[in-house]
Design a protein around this motif. Structure first.
Motif, PDB file in Angstrom:
ATOM      1  N   GLY A  19       0.807  -1.225   0.000  1.00  0.00           N
ATOM      2  CA  GLY A  19       0.000   0.000   0.000  1.00  0.00           C
ATOM      3  C   GLY A  19       0.830   1.259   0.000  1.00  0.00           C
ATOM      4  O   GLY A  19       2.043   1.225   0.187  1.00  0.00           O
TER       5      GLY A  19
ATOM      6  N   GLU B 241      -3.793  -3.369  -0.953  1.00  0.00           N
ATOM      7  CA  GLU B 241      -4.157  -4.109   0.265  1.00  0.00           C
ATOM      8  C   GLU B 241      -5.021  -5.331  -0.052  1.00  0.00           C
ATOM      9  O   GLU B 241      -4.998  -6.330   0.653  1.00  0.00           O
ATOM     10  CB  GLU B 241      -4.920  -3.198   1.243  1.00  0.00           C
ATOM     11  CG  GLU B 241      -4.107  -2.044   1.812  1.00  0.00           C
ATOM     12  CD  GLU B 241      -4.042  -0.818   0.901  1.00  0.00           C
ATOM     13  OE1 GLU B 241      -4.483  -0.899  -0.266  1.00  0.00           O
ATOM     14  OE2 GLU B 241      -3.544   0.231   1.378  1.00  0.00           O
TER      15      GLU B 241
ATOM     16  N   GLY C 107       6.768  -0.776  15.120  1.00  0.00           N
ATOM     17  CA  GLY C 107       7.906  -1.400  14.440  1.00  0.00           C
ATOM     18  C   GLY C 107       8.495  -2.585  15.189  1.00  0.00           C
ATOM     19  O   GLY C 107       9.475  -3.189  14.751  1.00  0.00           O
TER      20      GLY C 107
ATOM     21  N   GLU D 266       4.584 -11.759   8.871  1.00  0.00           N
ATOM     22  CA  GLU D 266       4.752 -10.359   8.473  1.00  0.00           C
ATOM     23  C   GLU D 266       4.731  -9.469   9.709  1.00  0.00           C
ATOM     24  O   GLU D 266       4.122  -9.816  10.722  1.00  0.00           O
ATOM     25  CB  GLU D 266       3.621  -9.938   7.525  1.00  0.00           C
ATOM     26  CG  GLU D 266       2.258 -10.138   8.137  1.00  0.00           C
ATOM     27  CD  GLU D 266       1.085  -9.708   7.250  1.00  0.00           C
ATOM     28  OE1 GLU D 266       1.190  -8.670   6.584  1.00  0.00           O
ATOM     29  OE2 GLU D 266       0.064 -10.416   7.253  1.00  0.00           O
TER      30      GLU D 266
ATOM     31  N   ILE E  72       3.326  -6.318  11.851  1.00  0.00           N
ATOM     32  CA  ILE E  72       1.930  -5.851  11.823  1.00  0.00           C
ATOM     33  C   ILE E  72       1.811  -4.451  11.208  1.00  0.00           C
ATOM     34  O   ILE E  72       0.734  -4.024  10.851  1.00  0.00           O
ATOM     35  CB  ILE E  72       1.235  -5.892  13.210  1.00  0.00           C
ATOM     36  CG1 ILE E  72       1.630  -4.696  14.074  1.00  0.00           C
ATOM     37  CG2 ILE E  72       1.447  -7.184  13.942  1.00  0.00           C
ATOM     38  CD1 ILE E  72       0.560  -4.388  15.104  1.00  0.00           C
ATOM     39  N   HIS E  73       2.937  -3.761  11.067  1.00  0.00           N
ATOM     40  CA  HIS E  73       2.841  -2.398  10.527  1.00  0.00           C
ATOM     41  C   HIS E  73       2.581  -2.414   9.030  1.00  0.00           C
ATOM     42  O   HIS E  73       2.705  -3.441   8.362  1.00  0.00           O
ATOM     43  CB  HIS E  73       4.106  -1.599  10.853  1.00  0.00           C
ATOM     44  CG  HIS E  73       5.376  -2.181  10.304  1.00  0.00           C
ATOM     45  ND1 HIS E  73       5.690  -2.171   8.968  1.00  0.00           N
ATOM     46  CD2 HIS E  73       6.421  -2.783  10.924  1.00  0.00           C
ATOM     47  CE1 HIS E  73       6.878  -2.731   8.787  1.00  0.00           C
ATOM     48  NE2 HIS E  73       7.340  -3.118   9.961  1.00  0.00           N
ATOM     49  N   GLY E  74       2.251  -1.222   8.516  1.00  0.00           N
ATOM     50  CA  GLY E  74       2.029  -1.077   7.088  1.00  0.00           C
ATOM     51  C   GLY E  74       3.299  -0.641   6.379  1.00  0.00           C
ATOM     52  O   GLY E  74       4.417  -0.851   6.889  1.00  0.00           O
ATOM     53  N   SER E  75       3.124  -0.003   5.229  1.00  0.00           N
ATOM     54  CA  SER E  75       4.263   0.314   4.365  1.00  0.00           C
ATOM     55  C   SER E  75       4.953   1.622   4.769  1.00  0.00           C
ATOM     56  O   SER E  75       5.931   2.011   4.148  1.00  0.00           O
ATOM     57  CB  SER E  75       3.799   0.389   2.915  1.00  0.00           C
ATOM     58  OG  SER E  75       2.794   1.383   2.809  1.00  0.00           O
ATOM     59  N   ALA E  76       4.411   2.307   5.781  1.00  0.00           N
ATOM     60  CA  ALA E  76       5.007   3.541   6.331  1.00  0.00           C
ATOM     61  C   ALA E  76       5.565   4.463   5.250  1.00  0.00           C
ATOM     62  O   ALA E  76       6.773   4.760   5.246  1.00  0.00           O
ATOM     63  CB  ALA E  76       6.082   3.190   7.366  1.00  0.00           C
ATOM     64  N   PRO E  77       4.712   4.941   4.346  1.00  0.00           N
ATOM     65  CA  PRO E  77       5.220   5.761   3.231  1.00  0.00           C
ATOM     66  C   PRO E  77       5.958   7.018   3.713  1.00  0.00           C
ATOM     67  O   PRO E  77       6.851   7.515   3.017  1.00  0.00           O
ATOM     68  CB  PRO E  77       3.965   6.161   2.462  1.00  0.00           C
ATOM     69  CG  PRO E  77       2.831   5.416   3.055  1.00  0.00           C
ATOM     70  CD  PRO E  77       3.255   4.749   4.310  1.00  0.00           C
TER      71      PRO E  77
ATOM     72  N   ILE F 180       8.224   7.308   5.878  1.00  0.00           N
ATOM     73  CA  ILE F 180       9.656   7.116   6.153  1.00  0.00           C
ATOM     74  C   ILE F 180      10.314   6.164   5.145  1.00  0.00           C
ATOM     75  O   ILE F 180      11.493   5.822   5.291  1.00  0.00           O
ATOM     76  CB  ILE F 180       9.902   6.595   7.598  1.00  0.00           C
ATOM     77  CG1 ILE F 180       9.097   5.313   7.863  1.00  0.00           C
ATOM     78  CG2 ILE F 180       9.580   7.662   8.629  1.00  0.00           C
ATOM     79  CD1 ILE F 180       9.541   4.593   9.138  1.00  0.00           C
TER      80      ILE F 180
HETATM   81  P1  NAD Z   1       1.748   2.231   8.962  1.00  0.00           P
HETATM   82  O1  NAD Z   1       1.835   1.089   9.881  1.00  0.00           O
HETATM   83  O2  NAD Z   1       2.362   2.065   7.625  1.00  0.00           O
HETATM   84  O3  NAD Z   1       2.390   3.528   9.651  1.00  0.00           O
HETATM   85  C1  NAD Z   1       1.869   4.107  10.844  1.00  0.00           C
HETATM   86  C2  NAD Z   1       2.957   4.929  11.520  1.00  0.00           C
HETATM   87  O4  NAD Z   1       3.910   4.035  12.098  1.00  0.00           O
HETATM   88  C3  NAD Z   1       3.741   5.813  10.565  1.00  0.00           C
HETATM   89  O5  NAD Z   1       4.076   6.997  11.213  1.00  0.00           O
HETATM   90  C4  NAD Z   1       5.004   5.016  10.260  1.00  0.00           C
HETATM   91  O6  NAD Z   1       6.122   5.794   9.939  1.00  0.00           O
HETATM   92  C5  NAD Z   1       5.204   4.267  11.574  1.00  0.00           C
HETATM   93  N1  NAD Z   1       5.842   2.967  11.338  1.00  0.00           N
HETATM   94  C6  NAD Z   1       5.262   1.870  10.786  1.00  0.00           C
HETATM   95  N2  NAD Z   1       6.134   0.872  10.711  1.00  0.00           N
HETATM   96  C7  NAD Z   1       7.301   1.328  11.213  1.00  0.00           C
HETATM   97  C8  NAD Z   1       8.594   0.754  11.401  1.00  0.00           C
HETATM   98  N3  NAD Z   1       8.885  -0.505  11.044  1.00  0.00           N
HETATM   99  N4  NAD Z   1       9.550   1.524  11.945  1.00  0.00           N
HETATM  100  C9  NAD Z   1       9.301   2.781  12.323  1.00  0.00           C
HETATM  101  N5  NAD Z   1       8.098   3.383  12.194  1.00  0.00           N
HETATM  102  C10 NAD Z   1       7.111   2.658  11.630  1.00  0.00           C
HETATM  103  O7  NAD Z   1       0.184   2.574   8.808  1.00  0.00           O
HETATM  104  P2  NAD Z   1      -0.549   3.646   7.872  1.00  0.00           P
HETATM  105  O8  NAD Z   1       0.262   4.883   7.784  1.00  0.00           O
HETATM  106  O9  NAD Z   1      -1.929   3.694   8.386  1.00  0.00           O
HETATM  107  O10 NAD Z   1      -0.610   2.964   6.430  1.00  0.00           O
HETATM  108  C11 NAD Z   1       0.325   3.208   5.383  1.00  0.00           C
HETATM  109  C12 NAD Z   1       0.006   2.263   4.241  1.00  0.00           C
HETATM  110  O11 NAD Z   1       0.224   0.910   4.654  1.00  0.00           O
HETATM  111  C13 NAD Z   1      -1.450   2.329   3.775  1.00  0.00           C
HETATM  112  O12 NAD Z   1      -1.482   2.218   2.374  1.00  0.00           O
HETATM  113  C14 NAD Z   1      -2.095   1.129   4.438  1.00  0.00           C
HETATM  114  O13 NAD Z   1      -3.215   0.645   3.749  1.00  0.00           O
HETATM  115  C15 NAD Z   1      -0.957   0.135   4.382  1.00  0.00           C
HETATM  116  N6  NAD Z   1      -1.026  -0.927   5.415  1.00  0.00           N
HETATM  117  C16 NAD Z   1      -0.560  -2.139   5.035  1.00  0.00           C
HETATM  118  C17 NAD Z   1      -0.523  -3.154   5.964  1.00  0.00           C
HETATM  119  C18 NAD Z   1       0.058  -4.470   5.541  1.00  0.00           C
HETATM  120  O14 NAD Z   1       0.685  -4.546   4.485  1.00  0.00           O
HETATM  121  N7  NAD Z   1      -0.087  -5.517   6.325  1.00  0.00           N
HETATM  122  C19 NAD Z   1      -0.933  -2.942   7.286  1.00  0.00           C
HETATM  123  C20 NAD Z   1      -1.368  -1.652   7.639  1.00  0.00           C
HETATM  124  C21 NAD Z   1      -1.402  -0.648   6.705  1.00  0.00           C
END
Ligand code: NAD
Length: 356
Positions: free
Chosen positions: A75, A89, A261, A277, A279-284, A286
């Motif tokens: 994503g 997603e 993270g 995997e 649990i976080h997303g793609s964190a665009p 950063i």
């Molecule tokens: P996110 O988890 O990507 O990020 C949320 C916050 O947490 C951001 O500030 C990000 O920088 C931080 N973060 C996340 N992972 C991190 C890491 N490993 N280290 C440091 N900081 C981290 O959630 P979001 O911003 O709501 O979603 C971004 C994209 O990811 C969207 O397109 C969403 O649909 C997708 N998404 C994908 C999955 C998946 O692939 N399983 C899960 C959740 C969200």
């Protein structure tokens, strides 16, 4: 031993965190004399850009032929304009469904080294937090009927939350089995005061619990559960819940462990192939900056070794290496405070690898 692993790096920080996890896995292979064969495949936005669909058939075939799947994240804003079915997603939802991965296991552990990164007060944290969220993953509102249509007052949209007994029984059994190996307590989270699907959930979980008399069962409404997680997280051992409630509560649980993270996950089903995997997303925000935390993905590899390959010593080795690096005060930016040493994604991966 030889293991085939499908590697789906995905989008945003997916590739950078997966690369660190693969380094760690390589080191485990060398140390314990296992052969890990990696086969990369496309998913999500990366797949849309390359072949025009979020889950190409080739990816499905590679996953089906593997012993386990390691996934980064999918994503990002680039694909936000696409309709539901075409979004990145959806590729992830589809592979979970195709492989019937109905049980998502999300341990949320606050390492004592990260107490400072936890936003809760010391007296609430006590001697630490160790919760396991067991989330139903292939049913409920994310998979129910959905549509947008013209209504009397403009457009209207709906998503249906629906569960059948069989879906509830199998996830409840997973939660009770896990609780048996932990502190023998399950809190089943629902909204049975309002939702019909939750009333069936509660009744069915009660039925399943009769076969697990050694495990204490409690029920909690989701609104209360979200509050209790902050007020008294130590009361929880295993949290059993539906797809959407689990999605939300496990993100909340992640924050009390310091950072999203840090949290790994395993998605398991009746077949032999597990998907692992963070649990976080793609964190665009950063992505591409070499500052994401790779620990959630590295700990997901430990879960893969434990649950799919039955390699407990190797899994422990990775978990100990993570603790070791944290106790030497190395931190990525998300878990950093002023007394620690700031490291990049790549440095964190290398440090953990070296401790194995
Ligand atoms: P996110 O988890 O990507 O990020 C949320 C916050 O947490 C951001 O500030 C990000 O920088 C931080 N973060 C996340 N992972 C991190 C890491 N490993 N280290 C440091 N900081 C981290 O959630 P979001 O911003 O709501 O979603 C971004 C994209 O990811 C969207 O397109 C969403 O649909 C997708 N998404 C994908 C999955 C998946 O692939 N399983 C899960 C959740 C969200």
């Amino acid at each position: 031993m030889d293991f085939n692993i499908a590697v789906l790096k995905g989008d945003g920080i997916g590739p950078e965190v997966i690369n660190q996890a693969l380094l760690v896995l390589d080191k485990i292979g060398k140390k314990y004399n296992h052969q890990f064969d990696f086969k990369e495949a496309l998913i999500g936005g990366q797949a849309i850009d390359t072949v025009g669909e979020n889950l190409p058939k080739e990816t499905i075939d590679i996953c089906k032929e593997s012993d386990a799947i390691l996934l980064g994240a999918v994503g990002g804003p680039k694909w936000d304009g696409l309709s539901g079915e075409k979004r990145p997603e959806k590729g992830l939802l589809k592979i979970r469904k195709i492989l019937n991965l109905y049980a998502n296991i999300r341990p949320a552990i606050l390492f004592k080294e990260l107490k400072k990164a936890c936003p809760l007060k010391d007296e609430i944290i006590g001697d630490g937090i160790d919760i396991c969220v067991v989330r139903e993953l292939t049913g409920g509102i994310y998979f129910g009927e959905k549509a947008t249509r013209e209504g009397k007052n403009g457009k209207e949209a709906y998503d249906v939350e629906s569960y059948n007994e069989q879906e509830i029984i199998r996830i409840a059994k997973t939660a009770f089995e896990i609780a048996r190996k932990r502190n023998k307590k399950v809190v089943s989270v629902d909204k049975a005061n309002v939702l019909e699907s939750s009333r069936l959930w509660r009744k069915t979980v009660n039925e399943v619990s009769k076969k697990y008399e050694d495990v204490i069962l409690e029920h909690m409404y989701v609104d209360n559960a979200s509050m209790q997680l902050i007020k008294n997280p130590q009361q929880f051992d295993v949290i059993l819940t539906s797809n959407m409630f689990g999605d939300i509560l496990s993100d909340e649980a992640s924050m009390i462990t310091g950072s999203i993270g840090m949290l790994p996950s395993a998605s398991l089903g009746e077949g032999n192939i597990g998907l692992y995997e963070p649990i976080h997303g793609s964190a665009p925000d950063i992505a591409g900056q070499n500052k994401s935390n790779p620990i959630a993905t590295i700990l997901s590899v430990a879960m893969m070794l434990r649950h799919s390959f039955d390699l407990e010593d190797e899994a422990k080795d990775i978990e100990n290496a993570v603790v070791n690096v944290l106790s030497n005060n190395y931190r990525t930016i998300d878990i950093m405070d002023d007394k620690n040493k700031l490291v990049t994604t790549n440095e964190m991966g290398s440090l953990i690898m070296e401790k194995i």
